[in-house]
Design a protein around this motif. Structure first.
Motif, mmCIF file in Angstrom:
data_model
loop_
_atom_site.group_PDB
_atom_site.id
_atom_site.type_symbol
_atom_site.label_atom_id
_atom_site.label_comp_id
_atom_site.label_asym_id
_atom_site.label_seq_id
_atom_site.Cartn_x
_atom_site.Cartn_y
_atom_site.Cartn_z
ATOM 1 N N VAL A 156 11.530 36.025 10.382
ATOM 2 C CA VAL A 156 10.934 37.510 10.117
ATOM 3 C C VAL A 156 11.864 38.409 9.297
ATOM 4 C CG1 VAL A 156 9.490 37.320 12.378
ATOM 5 C CG2 VAL A 156 11.982 38.241 12.377
ATOM 6 N N ASP A 157 13.088 37.909 9.134
ATOM 7 C CA ASP A 157 14.026 38.606 8.129
ATOM 8 C C ASP A 157 13.496 38.478 6.670
ATOM 9 O OD1 ASP A 157 14.586 35.828 8.596
ATOM 10 O OD2 ASP A 157 16.592 36.179 7.628
ATOM 11 N N LEU A 158 12.515 37.459 6.650
ATOM 12 C CA LEU A 158 12.005 37.110 5.179
ATOM 13 C C LEU A 158 10.790 37.774 4.863
ATOM 14 C CD1 LEU A 158 13.022 33.128 4.923
ATOM 15 C CD2 LEU A 158 14.308 34.993 4.275
ATOM 16 N N THR A 193 18.958 42.806 21.939
ATOM 17 C CA THR A 193 19.745 43.671 20.909
ATOM 18 C C THR A 193 18.836 43.946 19.953
ATOM 19 O OG1 THR A 193 20.449 41.696 19.636
ATOM 20 C CG2 THR A 193 22.023 42.666 21.578
ATOM 21 N N LEU A 194 18.919 45.362 19.380
ATOM 22 C CA LEU A 194 18.120 45.539 18.263
ATOM 23 C C LEU A 194 18.643 45.346 17.058
ATOM 24 C CD1 LEU A 194 15.550 47.607 17.785
ATOM 25 C CD2 LEU A 194 17.382 49.414 17.134
ATOM 26 N N VAL A 195 17.738 44.600 15.971
ATOM 27 C CA VAL A 195 17.993 44.394 14.895
ATOM 28 C C VAL A 195 17.130 45.076 13.995
ATOM 29 C CG1 VAL A 195 18.285 42.403 13.115
ATOM 30 C CG2 VAL A 195 18.189 42.112 15.761
ATOM 31 N N VAL A 196 18.027 46.060 13.216
ATOM 32 C CA VAL A 196 17.141 47.089 12.338
ATOM 33 C C VAL A 196 17.147 46.386 10.832
ATOM 34 C CG1 VAL A 196 17.281 49.380 11.278
ATOM 35 C CG2 VAL A 196 18.028 49.023 13.851
ATOM 36 N N ARG A 197 15.920 46.452 10.496
ATOM 37 C CA ARG A 197 15.711 45.721 8.849
ATOM 38 C C ARG A 197 14.778 46.807 8.302
ATOM 39 N NH1 ARG A 197 14.818 40.569 12.183
ATOM 40 N NH2 ARG A 197 16.782 39.542 11.850
ATOM 41 N N GLY A 198 14.051 46.452 7.398
ATOM 42 C CA GLY A 198 13.609 47.227 6.389
ATOM 43 C C GLY A 198 12.022 47.690 6.876
ATOM 44 N N SER A 199 11.726 47.452 7.973
ATOM 45 C CA SER A 199 10.124 47.802 8.370
ATOM 46 C C SER A 199 9.728 49.222 9.191
ATOM 47 C CB SER A 199 9.538 46.827 9.391
ATOM 48 O OG SER A 199 9.986 46.714 10.570
ATOM 49 N N THR A 200 11.277 49.980 9.288
ATOM 50 C CA THR A 200 11.150 51.195 9.802
ATOM 51 C C THR A 200 11.987 52.302 9.123
ATOM 52 O OG1 THR A 200 13.229 50.352 11.270
ATOM 53 C CG2 THR A 200 11.222 50.464 12.238
ATOM 54 N N CYS A 201 11.584 53.407 9.143
ATOM 55 C CA CYS A 201 12.208 54.537 8.510
ATOM 56 C C CYS A 201 11.693 55.888 8.969
ATOM 57 C CB CYS A 201 12.034 54.581 7.156
ATOM 58 S SG CYS A 201 10.502 54.891 6.372
ATOM 59 N N PRO A 202 12.320 57.062 8.904
ATOM 60 C CA PRO A 202 11.817 58.282 9.425
ATOM 61 C C PRO A 202 10.282 58.643 8.816
ATOM 62 C CG PRO A 202 14.158 58.494 8.657
ATOM 63 C CD PRO A 202 13.761 57.305 8.138
#
Length: 334
Positions: free
Chosen positions: A276-278, A322-331
């Protein structure tokens, strides 16, 4: 075995211990190696069926998985197998395809083949599920699913994990948040949906119309559920999915409708399965300790098997995520 004992210069009892994984560790490694070399030379293979009839032990455990094509399952199964193999046990795995009738048949097959215990990742909450200590003659441990029966269980802390996802979106400033939920007939679907409602409700932003249930934890189900959700609430700025496959389905629907992720809609998954990181963008998700789930379930099963089922069986193990924050979320943009 008498021929092996004579050639290796040991007793028949020592040969038996050397050729049994559970008892080989009680002998000196060089003795085990010598006996096994002689056994190979003579072409000897233990008759496991005959040994099981004599000892009433098969040195085998069974595991039922709901869908082995789900990337979440292989690390769990592998961890179970590694723990059991180290203890001298063999694991038999069967796939149920989430079909109750198939599950029932496979369960009976496992018992008929004299497995000493069962690890089940297929438990459902409905009354048709009938595995408990009174009806199943071997110890049972549940993994990644709980049930209404009093059985030892190892699960992710779904409430804590979903809380991480919701709080992350709230902290970013999202208020119109939807949830693509799993099936309510399994504990993961129910517990994660209830946790979503609790955490968002505590912040004063829960709307039951922003929750869409699914029948299966698949990409296609996520795609369809996301479409229904957007039809009702096109103003959503974020979606929290009950697992990563559902989240991938949401991503496909959002793209089909020209909605950018994360600029228009932020997206959070659940499990942190491989790859999912890809994705584009890489998926923000809650990491569930998959291998730890498998190890804990196998250790519980071994404790029950080696104690002949007398170990306290009401254990409930909840492992935090644990939460892993990547590129699919932003304000949110607005």
């Amino acid at each position: 075995m008498a021929d092996i004992a004579a050639r290796a210069g040991v007793t028949v009892a020592t040969v038996s211990r050397a050729l049994t994984e559970r008892t080989a560790a009680s002998l000196r490694p060089e003795t085990v190696a010598r006996i096994r070399a002689v056994a190979d030379e003579l072409g000897y293979r233990p008759n496991q069926l005959a040994r099981g009839l004599r000892t009433r032990r098969s040195s085998t455990l069974g595991m039922l998985a709901p869908d082995l094509t789900n990337p979440f399952m292989p690390p769990v199964v592998r961890a179970v197998e590694e723990v059991l193999r180290a203890a001298g046990y063999t694991l038999i795995v069967a796939n149920t395809d989430n079909e109750p009738d198939r599950e029932a048949r496979l369960l009976q097959t496992m018992v008929d083949r004299q497995v000493e215990g069962l690890v089940l990742a297929t438990a459902r909450l409905d009354a048709s599920w009938r595995v408990d200590r009174s009806t199943t003659p071997v110890p049972v441990v549940l993994v990644n699913r709980s049930s209404r029966f009093d059985l030892p269980t190892v699960v992710p802390d779904d409430a804590q994990c979903m809380g991480l996802a919701v709080d992350h979106l709230l902290d970013l400033g999202h208020r119109r948040i939807g949830h693509v939920a799993g099936p309510r007939g399994i504990s993961t679907g129910r517990d994660r949906a209830e946790a979503f409602e609790h955490h968002l409700g505590a912040a004063g932003h829960f709307d039951p119309e922003r929750v869409e249930d699914t029948e299966r934890l698949t990409v296609d189900e996520g795609r369809r559920a996301c479409a229904r959700l957007l039809d009702r609430h096109p103003d959503l700025t974020a979606i929290a999915a009950a697992n990563d496959l559902l989240a991938i389905g949401c991503l496909r629907t959002l793209r089909e409708r020209g909605r950018r992720v994360p600029e228009d809609v932020s997206l959070v998954g659940f499990n942190d399965m491989h790859f999912v990181d890809l994705l584009d963008p890489p998926l923000t998700t809650v990491r569930v300790p998959q291998r730890e789930l498998g190890r804990a379930a196998a250790e519980l099963a071994l404790a029950l098997v080696t104690d002949h089922g007398t170990t306290a069986t009401a254990a409930m193990v909840r492992l935090p995520g644990t939460l892993v924050v990547r590129g699919s979320t932003c304000p949110p943009s607005a």
